[in-house]
Design a protein around this motif. Structure first.
Motif, PDB file in Angstrom:
ATOM      1  N   VAL A  90      37.645  42.651  35.238  1.00  0.00           N
ATOM      2  CA  VAL A  90      39.094  43.284  35.239  1.00  0.00           C
ATOM      3  C   VAL A  90      39.049  44.738  34.757  1.00  0.00           C
ATOM      4  CG1 VAL A  90      39.604  40.767  35.061  1.00  0.00           C
ATOM      5  CG2 VAL A  90      39.406  42.346  33.079  1.00  0.00           C
ATOM      6  N   ALA A  91      40.259  45.251  35.456  1.00  0.00           N
ATOM      7  CA  ALA A  91      40.905  46.577  34.795  1.00  0.00           C
ATOM      8  C   ALA A  91      42.048  46.872  35.319  1.00  0.00           C
ATOM      9  CB  ALA A  91      39.903  47.642  35.328  1.00  0.00           C
ATOM     10  N   ARG A 112      39.712  58.806  40.933  1.00  0.00           N
ATOM     11  CA  ARG A 112      39.709  58.234  39.413  1.00  0.00           C
ATOM     12  C   ARG A 112      38.527  57.389  39.456  1.00  0.00           C
ATOM     13  NH1 ARG A 112      45.720  57.076  37.942  1.00  0.00           N
ATOM     14  NH2 ARG A 112      46.127  56.975  40.287  1.00  0.00           N
ATOM     15  N   ARG A 113      37.912  57.300  38.457  1.00  0.00           N
ATOM     16  CA  ARG A 113      36.631  56.258  38.149  1.00  0.00           C
ATOM     17  C   ARG A 113      37.082  55.356  37.005  1.00  0.00           C
ATOM     18  NH1 ARG A 113      30.276  58.372  37.433  1.00  0.00           N
ATOM     19  NH2 ARG A 113      29.323  56.284  37.104  1.00  0.00           N
ATOM     20  N   ILE A 114      37.067  54.193  37.119  1.00  0.00           N
ATOM     21  CA  ILE A 114      37.665  53.186  36.088  1.00  0.00           C
ATOM     22  C   ILE A 114      36.676  52.049  36.045  1.00  0.00           C
ATOM     23  CG2 ILE A 114      39.368  51.510  35.838  1.00  0.00           C
ATOM     24  CD1 ILE A 114      41.185  53.053  37.411  1.00  0.00           C
ATOM     25  N   PRO A 115      36.028  51.976  35.047  1.00  0.00           N
ATOM     26  CA  PRO A 115      35.008  50.886  34.506  1.00  0.00           C
ATOM     27  C   PRO A 115      35.624  49.612  34.374  1.00  0.00           C
ATOM     28  CG  PRO A 115      35.459  52.246  32.799  1.00  0.00           C
ATOM     29  CD  PRO A 115      36.184  53.038  33.728  1.00  0.00           C
ATOM     30  N   LEU A 116      35.222  48.564  34.780  1.00  0.00           N
ATOM     31  CA  LEU A 116      35.653  47.267  34.764  1.00  0.00           C
ATOM     32  C   LEU A 116      34.892  46.275  33.538  1.00  0.00           C
ATOM     33  CD1 LEU A 116      36.479  47.903  37.838  1.00  0.00           C
ATOM     34  CD2 LEU A 116      36.546  45.466  38.256  1.00  0.00           C
ATOM     35  N   ARG A 117      35.705  45.598  32.927  1.00  0.00           N
ATOM     36  CA  ARG A 117      35.024  44.790  31.757  1.00  0.00           C
ATOM     37  C   ARG A 117      35.140  43.213  32.091  1.00  0.00           C
ATOM     38  NH1 ARG A 117      40.525  45.170  30.481  1.00  0.00           N
ATOM     39  NH2 ARG A 117      41.434  43.351  30.029  1.00  0.00           N
ATOM     40  N   GLY A 168      55.237  53.693  38.377  1.00  0.00           N
ATOM     41  CA  GLY A 168      55.188  53.084  37.019  1.00  0.00           C
ATOM     42  C   GLY A 168      54.648  52.088  36.554  1.00  0.00           C
ATOM     43  N   GLU A 169      54.306  51.026  37.423  1.00  0.00           N
ATOM     44  CA  GLU A 169      53.757  49.958  37.242  1.00  0.00           C
ATOM     45  C   GLU A 169      52.176  49.947  36.818  1.00  0.00           C
ATOM     46  OE1 GLU A 169      54.438  46.798  39.908  1.00  0.00           O
ATOM     47  OE2 GLU A 169      56.784  46.645  39.570  1.00  0.00           O
ATOM     48  N   THR A 170      51.514  48.979  36.172  1.00  0.00           N
ATOM     49  CA  THR A 170      50.281  48.913  36.172  1.00  0.00           C
ATOM     50  C   THR A 170      49.674  47.723  37.196  1.00  0.00           C
ATOM     51  OG1 THR A 170      50.235  49.945  33.788  1.00  0.00           O
ATOM     52  CG2 THR A 170      48.209  48.544  34.540  1.00  0.00           C
ATOM     53  N   VAL A 171      48.947  48.216  37.789  1.00  0.00           N
ATOM     54  CA  VAL A 171      48.213  47.206  38.788  1.00  0.00           C
ATOM     55  C   VAL A 171      47.027  46.558  38.259  1.00  0.00           C
ATOM     56  CG1 VAL A 171      47.388  46.939  41.059  1.00  0.00           C
ATOM     57  CG2 VAL A 171      49.277  48.528  40.674  1.00  0.00           C
ATOM     58  N   PRO A 172      46.998  45.277  38.196  1.00  0.00           N
ATOM     59  CA  PRO A 172      45.849  44.572  37.461  1.00  0.00           C
ATOM     60  C   PRO A 172      44.671  44.392  38.848  1.00  0.00           C
ATOM     61  CG  PRO A 172      47.575  42.831  38.024  1.00  0.00           C
ATOM     62  CD  PRO A 172      48.062  44.452  38.196  1.00  0.00           C
ATOM     63  N   LEU A 173      43.619  44.774  38.194  1.00  0.00           N
ATOM     64  CA  LEU A 173      42.449  44.678  39.220  1.00  0.00           C
ATOM     65  C   LEU A 173      41.642  43.739  38.933  1.00  0.00           C
ATOM     66  CD1 LEU A 173      40.873  45.933  41.685  1.00  0.00           C
ATOM     67  CD2 LEU A 173      39.822  47.591  39.982  1.00  0.00           C
ATOM     68  N   ARG A 174      41.303  42.656  39.711  1.00  0.00           N
ATOM     69  CA  ARG A 174      40.530  41.516  39.374  1.00  0.00           C
ATOM     70  C   ARG A 174      39.407  41.312  40.344  1.00  0.00           C
ATOM     71  NH1 ARG A 174      42.391  38.580  35.536  1.00  0.00           N
ATOM     72  NH2 ARG A 174      41.534  36.520  36.239  1.00  0.00           N
ATOM     73  N   VAL A 175      38.079  41.425  39.948  1.00  0.00           N
ATOM     74  CA  VAL A 175      36.943  41.228  40.824  1.00  0.00           C
ATOM     75  C   VAL A 175      36.052  40.172  40.591  1.00  0.00           C
ATOM     76  CG1 VAL A 175      35.254  42.752  42.163  1.00  0.00           C
ATOM     77  CG2 VAL A 175      37.430  43.594  41.376  1.00  0.00           C
ATOM     78  N   GLY A 176      35.536  39.651  41.568  1.00  0.00           N
ATOM     79  CA  GLY A 176      34.655  38.545  41.537  1.00  0.00           C
ATOM     80  C   GLY A 176      33.204  39.344  41.815  1.00  0.00           C
ATOM     81  N   VAL A 177      32.092  39.042  41.219  1.00  0.00           N
ATOM     82  CA  VAL A 177      30.843  39.513  41.516  1.00  0.00           C
ATOM     83  C   VAL A 177      29.752  38.077  41.369  1.00  0.00           C
ATOM     84  CG1 VAL A 177      28.900  41.181  41.014  1.00  0.00           C
ATOM     85  CG2 VAL A 177      31.435  41.758  40.920  1.00  0.00           C
ATOM     86  N   THR A 178      29.202  38.155  42.576  1.00  0.00           N
ATOM     87  CA  THR A 178      28.145  37.053  42.184  1.00  0.00           C
ATOM     88  C   THR A 178      26.837  37.436  42.932  1.00  0.00           C
ATOM     89  OG1 THR A 178      28.515  36.025  44.530  1.00  0.00           O
ATOM     90  CG2 THR A 178      29.744  35.237  42.442  1.00  0.00           C
ATOM     91  N   MET A 179      25.526  36.784  42.750  1.00  0.00           N
ATOM     92  CA  MET A 179      24.362  37.244  43.474  1.00  0.00           C
ATOM     93  C   MET A 179      24.648  36.815  44.866  1.00  0.00           C
ATOM     94  SD  MET A 179      22.727  38.141  40.811  1.00  0.00           S
ATOM     95  CE  MET A 179      21.061  38.390  41.479  1.00  0.00           C
ATOM     96  N   LEU A 180      23.752  37.169  45.708  1.00  0.00           N
ATOM     97  CA  LEU A 180      23.974  36.803  47.181  1.00  0.00           C
ATOM     98  C   LEU A 180      23.888  35.697  47.698  1.00  0.00           C
ATOM     99  CD1 LEU A 180      24.446  39.468  49.216  1.00  0.00           C
ATOM    100  CD2 LEU A 180      22.333  38.878  50.020  1.00  0.00           C
ATOM    101  N   CYS A 181      23.309  34.373  46.868  1.00  0.00           N
ATOM    102  CA  CYS A 181      23.324  33.328  47.062  1.00  0.00           C
ATOM    103  C   CYS A 181      24.537  32.597  46.458  1.00  0.00           C
ATOM    104  CB  CYS A 181      22.222  32.628  46.533  1.00  0.00           C
ATOM    105  SG  CYS A 181      21.953  32.983  44.753  1.00  0.00           S
ATOM    106  N   GLY A 182      25.513  33.371  46.041  1.00  0.00           N
ATOM    107  CA  GLY A 182      26.887  32.688  45.580  1.00  0.00           C
ATOM    108  C   GLY A 182      26.516  32.238  43.872  1.00  0.00           C
ATOM    109  N   CYS A 183      25.574  32.536  43.323  1.00  0.00           N
ATOM    110  CA  CYS A 183      25.269  32.257  42.016  1.00  0.00           C
ATOM    111  C   CYS A 183      25.927  33.015  40.854  1.00  0.00           C
ATOM    112  CB  CYS A 183      23.774  32.285  41.853  1.00  0.00           C
ATOM    113  SG  CYS A 183      22.620  31.129  42.761  1.00  0.00           S
ATOM    114  N   ALA A 184      26.570  32.325  39.931  1.00  0.00           N
ATOM    115  CA  ALA A 184      27.505  33.207  39.138  1.00  0.00           C
ATOM    116  C   ALA A 184      26.854  33.782  38.158  1.00  0.00           C
ATOM    117  CB  ALA A 184      28.342  32.090  38.429  1.00  0.00           C
TER     118      ALA A 184
END
Length: 254
Positions: A219-220, A205-210, A163-179
């Motif tokens: 996040v999603a 389920r397919r969930i887009p992140l913003r 019944g809870e909602t689980v927050p999904l937090r994802v970091g994405v960078t270039m391969l060099c670590g560039c933000a």
């Protein structure tokens, strides 16, 4: 005929007495992230191996060391200077081979080693001649494709209540670590991030992140509406550079 044979014998004797001398030959290997900057030693180390392409003999091995380089210089391909993208502090692997004959050398690179889920490999082969350094321009330049996708939350195998909602937090960078940010060379608007969630091995389920600008993460929310094991696969895609990355985690709902 006898004179000809004598000359051949003399040449053979001289070559055995005075064998070809090995000459030190410098090689510089740089690894650049596709569409971004150099992979350096302090954030994104890359393993570099030089081997003889014909025998498999390992000639040198090490890792890149240095910074990711000058953004402006790299992204304009050095158009304002000499066409060289590397600056003095750009990450590089340097070695010297002592060779007495031309050798076909293969360079194989693997990285970034600090992010195993994003590690990719590439290789290149060319002739290396004794005494002719491979250091002009950017040296021996190898490109690695990909994105670093790193799931910050939920941590692996966390327990949550149904019944809870689980927050999904994802970091994405270039391969060099560039933000990746809203503005700049690498934009969030050009980056597609999606989560694919299965429950107990089914119910995909397919969930887009913003993109969340304040934290520069994607996040999603994942509804935990069923008891069992939730497996999460996050996929990142940047169409402009054909870069992709994947990361996985899982959590339990009880």
């Amino acid at each position: 005929m006898r004179l000809f044979k004598s000359l051949i014998c003399a040449a053979a004797i001289l070559s055995s007495v005075h064998p070809a001398m090995a000459e030190p030959t410098k090689i510089e290997v740089r690894v650049i992230a596709r569409g971004a900057k150099f992979l350096g030693g302090y954030t994104s180390p890359v393993r570099v191996t030089l081997s003889d392409a014909d025998t498999g003999e390992t000639l040198a091995r090490g890792a890149t060391s240095g910074s990711t380089g000058d953004t402006q210089r790299i992204m304009t391909n050095g158009k304002d200077s000499d066409g060289k993208r590397a600056s003095a502090d750009s990450a590089v692997f340097q070695t010297t081979l002592d060779i007495d004959r031309p050798r076909r050398v293969t360079v194989t690179v693997a990285g970034p080693l600090s992010q195993p889920q994003a590690t990719t490999t590439a290789s290149s082969t060319q002739w290396v001649l004794p005494g002719h350094d491979v250091t002009a321009g950017d040296g021996w330049l190898i490109e690695l494709p990909g994105l670093i996708v790193d799931i910050a939350d939920p941590i692996a195998y966390r327990w949550v209540k149904v019944g809870e909602t689980v927050p999904l937090r994802v970091g994405v960078t270039m391969l060099c670590g560039c933000a990746i940010l809203e503005t700049g060379p690498w934009r969030s608007g050009d980056t597609e991030v999606e989560a694919f969630v299965t429950t107990n091995g089914k119910s995909l389920r397919r969930i887009p992140l913003r993109f969340e600008p304040s934290t520069a993460v994607f996040v999603a929310n994942v509804p935990a509406d069923e008891v069992g094991l939730y497996e999460v696969e996050v996929r990142g895609w940047m169409k402009a550079s054909n870069n992709a990355g994947v990361a996985r985690t899982a959590f339990f709902v009880h």
